[in-house]
Design a protein around this motif. Structure first.
Motif, PDB file in Angstrom:
ATOM      1  N   PHE A 110      48.812 -17.084   7.212  1.00 56.27           N
ATOM      2  CA  PHE A 110      48.751 -17.949   8.393  1.00 56.27           C
ATOM      3  C   PHE A 110      47.922 -19.196   8.105  1.00 56.27           C
ATOM      4  O   PHE A 110      48.340 -20.327   8.404  1.00 56.27           O
ATOM      5  N   LEU A 111      46.742 -19.014   7.527  1.00 61.18           N
ATOM      6  CA  LEU A 111      45.850 -20.139   7.270  1.00 61.18           C
ATOM      7  C   LEU A 111      46.423 -21.095   6.231  1.00 61.18           C
ATOM      8  O   LEU A 111      46.319 -22.318   6.377  1.00 61.18           O
ATOM      9  N   GLU A 112      47.016 -20.540   5.176  1.00 60.02           N
ATOM     10  CA  GLU A 112      47.579 -21.387   4.123  1.00 60.02           C
ATOM     11  C   GLU A 112      48.744 -22.214   4.664  1.00 60.02           C
ATOM     12  O   GLU A 112      48.928 -23.378   4.280  1.00 60.02           O
ATOM     13  N   ASN A 113      49.534 -21.629   5.538  1.00 61.31           N
ATOM     14  CA  ASN A 113      50.640 -22.365   6.139  1.00 61.31           C
ATOM     15  C   ASN A 113      50.122 -23.544   6.962  1.00 61.31           C
ATOM     16  O   ASN A 113      50.640 -24.670   6.867  1.00 61.31           O
ATOM     17  N   GLU A 114      49.097 -23.291   7.761  1.00 57.09           N
ATOM     18  CA  GLU A 114      48.529 -24.370   8.563  1.00 57.09           C
ATOM     19  C   GLU A 114      47.845 -25.420   7.684  1.00 57.09           C
ATOM     20  O   GLU A 114      47.966 -26.625   7.925  1.00 57.09           O
ATOM     21  N   LEU A 115      47.146 -24.975   6.644  1.00 60.82           N
ATOM     22  CA  LEU A 115      46.475 -25.913   5.746  1.00 60.82           C
ATOM     23  C   LEU A 115      47.485 -26.832   5.073  1.00 60.82           C
ATOM     24  O   LEU A 115      47.245 -28.038   4.915  1.00 60.82           O
ATOM     25  N   ALA A 116      48.609 -26.286   4.677  1.00 65.29           N
ATOM     26  CA  ALA A 116      49.653 -27.104   4.042  1.00 65.29           C
ATOM     27  C   ALA A 116      50.155 -28.177   5.003  1.00 65.29           C
ATOM     28  O   ALA A 116      50.379 -29.332   4.592  1.00 65.29           O
ATOM     29  N   HIS A 117      50.322 -27.833   6.277  1.00 68.35           N
ATOM     30  CA  HIS A 117      50.771 -28.822   7.260  1.00 68.35           C
ATOM     31  C   HIS A 117      49.699 -29.890   7.495  1.00 68.35           C
ATOM     32  O   HIS A 117      50.018 -31.081   7.631  1.00 68.35           O
ATOM     33  N   VAL A 118      48.450 -29.473   7.557  1.00 66.17           N
ATOM     34  CA  VAL A 118      47.352 -30.434   7.761  1.00 66.17           C
ATOM     35  C   VAL A 118      47.271 -31.413   6.595  1.00 66.17           C
ATOM     36  O   VAL A 118      47.181 -32.634   6.782  1.00 66.17           O
ATOM     37  N   VAL A 119      47.313 -30.887   5.375  1.00 66.44           N
ATOM     38  CA  VAL A 119      47.245 -31.737   4.187  1.00 66.44           C
ATOM     39  C   VAL A 119      48.438 -32.691   4.147  1.00 66.44           C
ATOM     40  O   VAL A 119      48.292 -33.883   3.844  1.00 66.44           O
ATOM     41  N   ALA A 120      49.631 -32.190   4.462  1.00 64.75           N
ATOM     42  CA  ALA A 120      50.821 -33.033   4.453  1.00 64.75           C
ATOM     43  C   ALA A 120      50.714 -34.154   5.484  1.00 64.75           C
ATOM     44  O   ALA A 120      51.124 -35.295   5.218  1.00 64.75           O
ATOM     45  N   SER A 121      50.155 -33.849   6.651  1.00 66.82           N
ATOM     46  CA  SER A 121      50.001 -34.875   7.693  1.00 66.82           C
ATOM     47  C   SER A 121      49.041 -35.969   7.243  1.00 66.82           C
ATOM     48  O   SER A 121      49.284 -37.162   7.458  1.00 66.82           O
ATOM     49  N   LEU A 122      47.947 -35.571   6.609  1.00 74.18           N
ATOM     50  CA  LEU A 122      46.975 -36.556   6.124  1.00 74.18           C
ATOM     51  C   LEU A 122      47.547 -37.357   4.954  1.00 74.18           C
ATOM     52  O   LEU A 122      47.368 -38.572   4.865  1.00 74.18           O
ATOM     53  N   ALA A 123      48.252 -36.664   4.061  1.00 71.02           N
ATOM     54  CA  ALA A 123      48.833 -37.344   2.898  1.00 71.02           C
ATOM     55  C   ALA A 123      49.883 -38.360   3.332  1.00 71.02           C
ATOM     56  O   ALA A 123      50.008 -39.435   2.724  1.00 71.02           O
ATOM     57  N   ALA A 124      50.631 -38.055   4.385  1.00 72.22           N
ATOM     58  CA  ALA A 124      51.649 -38.983   4.873  1.00 72.22           C
ATOM     59  C   ALA A 124      51.035 -40.278   5.378  1.00 72.22           C
ATOM     60  O   ALA A 124      51.697 -41.322   5.400  1.00 72.22           O
ATOM     61  N   ALA A 125      49.763 -40.216   5.774  1.00 66.60           N
ATOM     62  CA  ALA A 125      49.043 -41.406   6.231  1.00 66.60           C
ATOM     63  C   ALA A 125      48.174 -41.986   5.118  1.00 66.60           C
ATOM     64  O   ALA A 125      47.304 -42.829   5.389  1.00 66.60           O
ATOM     65  N   ASP A 126      48.401 -41.538   3.868  1.00 63.22           N
ATOM     66  CA  ASP A 126      47.636 -42.018   2.702  1.00 63.22           C
ATOM     67  C   ASP A 126      46.139 -41.754   2.839  1.00 63.22           C
ATOM     68  O   ASP A 126      45.308 -42.570   2.431  1.00 63.22           O
ATOM     69  N   ILE A 127      45.800 -40.600   3.410  1.00 61.98           N
ATOM     70  CA  ILE A 127      44.395 -40.204   3.542  1.00 61.98           C
ATOM     71  C   ILE A 127      44.118 -39.088   2.548  1.00 61.98           C
ATOM     72  O   ILE A 127      44.646 -37.977   2.692  1.00 61.98           O
ATOM     73  N   PRO A 128      43.310 -39.334   1.520  1.00 67.10           N
ATOM     74  CA  PRO A 128      42.981 -38.268   0.560  1.00 67.10           C
ATOM     75  C   PRO A 128      42.192 -37.155   1.245  1.00 67.10           C
ATOM     76  O   PRO A 128      41.368 -37.421   2.134  1.00 67.10           O
ATOM     77  N   VAL A 129      42.415 -35.923   0.848  1.00 59.98           N
ATOM     78  CA  VAL A 129      41.699 -34.788   1.424  1.00 59.98           C
ATOM     79  C   VAL A 129      41.291 -33.840   0.313  1.00 59.98           C
ATOM     80  O   VAL A 129      42.081 -33.533  -0.586  1.00 59.98           O
ATOM     81  N   MET A 130      40.050 -33.386   0.379  1.00 62.54           N
ATOM     82  CA  MET A 130      39.512 -32.468  -0.620  1.00 62.54           C
ATOM     83  C   MET A 130      39.095 -31.165   0.073  1.00 62.54           C
ATOM     84  O   MET A 130      38.450 -31.195   1.124  1.00 62.54           O
ATOM     85  N   LEU A 131      39.477 -30.040  -0.505  1.00 63.20           N
ATOM     86  CA  LEU A 131      39.084 -28.745   0.030  1.00 63.20           C
ATOM     87  C   LEU A 131      37.663 -28.423  -0.410  1.00 63.20           C
ATOM     88  O   LEU A 131      37.287 -28.654  -1.558  1.00 63.20           O
ATOM     89  N   LEU A 132      36.885 -27.862   0.500  1.00 66.65           N
ATOM     90  CA  LEU A 132      35.520 -27.450   0.190  1.00 66.65           C
ATOM     91  C   LEU A 132      35.354 -25.962   0.496  1.00 66.65           C
ATOM     92  O   LEU A 132      36.191 -25.336   1.139  1.00 66.65           O
ATOM     93  N   LYS A 133      34.269 -25.406   0.010  1.00 61.60           N
ATOM     94  CA  LYS A 133      33.848 -24.034   0.307  1.00 61.60           C
ATOM     95  C   LYS A 133      34.963 -23.030   0.002  1.00 61.60           C
ATOM     96  O   LYS A 133      35.576 -23.074  -1.057  1.00 61.60           O
TER      97      LYS A 133
END
Length: 382
Positions: free
Chosen positions: A91-114
């Motif tokens: 469940f979490l990985e599916n949501e994380l993939a959507h969040v990352v894709a949404s940010l990437a579509a707006a050219d916003i780099p995102v880094m995973l922590l912890k």
């Protein structure tokens, strides 16, 4: 009795009171486990669940001959814990993939922590490293854009984080809670700097973190910190924000990172000295070595012993703990750590922030009441 010490060839009777730390030390080192009674396995299983270690233990034990020697009840409990973690992780990985894709579509780099980064980098599967939420890092100049993207996906910033960027000057993250029914109360902590204490916002050059970041395994569009930075962040987060929490999961994170062949110890020590994290690094490594037999190179130990330390480093430990009085202590110790003009800037920021304390409290309470009124409380993930 320590389980490692107890695994002596002359041992005849099964242990009845195993040590969780010793058990983990044997598990991570690939050493043979001593025989345990059914009652000991039951006790060990409860401790593994308490420390969020049952999924990791299952994954390690399932692939060994020792799995067949574990009592059926203990095997069932470990299997159930891993299955629950796997479902939650899906469940979490599916949501994380959507969040990352949404940010990437707006050219916003995102880094995973912890945990999101650790599960990919030092564990065989994210399911072995349970998490409760997502910790994501974006460049400081793109925080407002990231907040808008996440708001469109249903994540509501808590408090007054819609105000201008000055409010974030000596803060490190914004909490966002999802209000859509299928992801109700899922938390994202959006970071723009690495360590969540005022002094470290300027002490740790965020450009250096991005310069050495690596693509996140299995998640296109996302990054993870290099192992040296991830180790320092793991040590700092626990020391500053969970100083009285004895869960071994966080110590296992340090152990897993320290065992990586690709870990650049020189970078670890150099950055720790430059960022004012030598004290917390030395403390966490010493704990990991003492409890989990984590292999620390002798040269690293010697350099840590001789490394100069700032007088305020020890006082930083525990400043992020959510305890009464810590807010004022954090402000005072942070002010002492600053020098010159930075003290003046920080004092001015504190004064302006104090003017917003009441309206921010009102907004947070309204958000909490609205959440309780319009949707059911769902169990937390992790």
């Amino acid at each position: 009795m320590d389980i490692v010490a107890a695994a002596h060839p002359r041992l005849v009777r099964p242990l009845t009171q195993p040590s969780l730390a010793g058990f983990l030390a044997s598990l991570t080192a690939g050493a043979a486990l001593p025989p345990l009674t059914a009652a000991a396995w039951e006790l060990l299983g409860r401790e593994l669940l308490t420390h969020d270690l049952a999924p990791f233990a299952y994954a390690r034990l399932r692939a060994t001959a020792a799995w067949g020697e574990i009592p059926p009840g203990a095997r069932a409990a470990l299997s159930a814990a891993f299955q629950a973690s796997s479902v939650r992780t899906y469940f979490l990985e599916n949501e994380l993939a959507h969040v990352v894709a949404s940010l990437a579509a707006a050219d916003i780099p995102v880094m995973l922590l912890k945990g999101a980064a650790l599960g990919r980098l030092v564990y065989d599967s994210p399911a072995e490293r349970p998490i409760n939420d997502f910790d994501l890092l974006t460049p400081p100049g793109q925080v407002d854009a990231a907040l808008r993207i996440l708001a469109a996906r249903g994540y509501e910033a808590q408090g007054l984080f819609w105000l201008s960027a000055w409010q974030r000057r000596y803060r490190a993250e914004a909490p966002l809670i999802c209000r859509t029914p299928e992801r109700w109360r899922l938390l994202i902590e959006l970071h723009w700097t690495l360590v969540e204490l005022p002094y470290y916002i300027d002490a740790i050059p965020i450009a250096d973190i991005w310069a050495t970041a690596m693509p996140a395994p299995g998640l296109p569009g996302a990054y993870v910190p290099d192992p040296a930075t991830l180790l320092l962040h793991s040590c700092a987060h626990v020391a500053f924000h969970h100083s009285t929490d004895a869960r071994l999961l966080w110590l296992l994170d340090v152990d897993r990172l320290a065992r990586r062949a690709a870990l650049d110890w020189d970078m670890v020590l150099t950055r720790a000295a430059a960022w004012g994290l030598t004290t917390v690094l030395a403390g966490r490594l010493a704990s990991a070595q003492a409890q989990l037999d984590t292999p620390i190179p002798p040269a690293v130990t010697q350099r840590l012993q001789k490394a100069p330390r700032q007088p305020w480093e020890q006082r930083m430990i525990g400043l992020g703990d959510e305890k009464p009085g810590r807010v004022w202590r954090r402000a005072w110790v942070s002010w002492q750590a600053f020098g010159g003009r930075q003290r003046v800037r920080y004092a001015a920021w504190l004064g302006l922030r104090s003017l917003l304390w009441l309206p921010e409290t009102v907004v947070r309470r309204r958000q909490q009441r609205a959440a309780a009124r319009f949707a059911p409380v769902r169990p937390s993930y992790g």
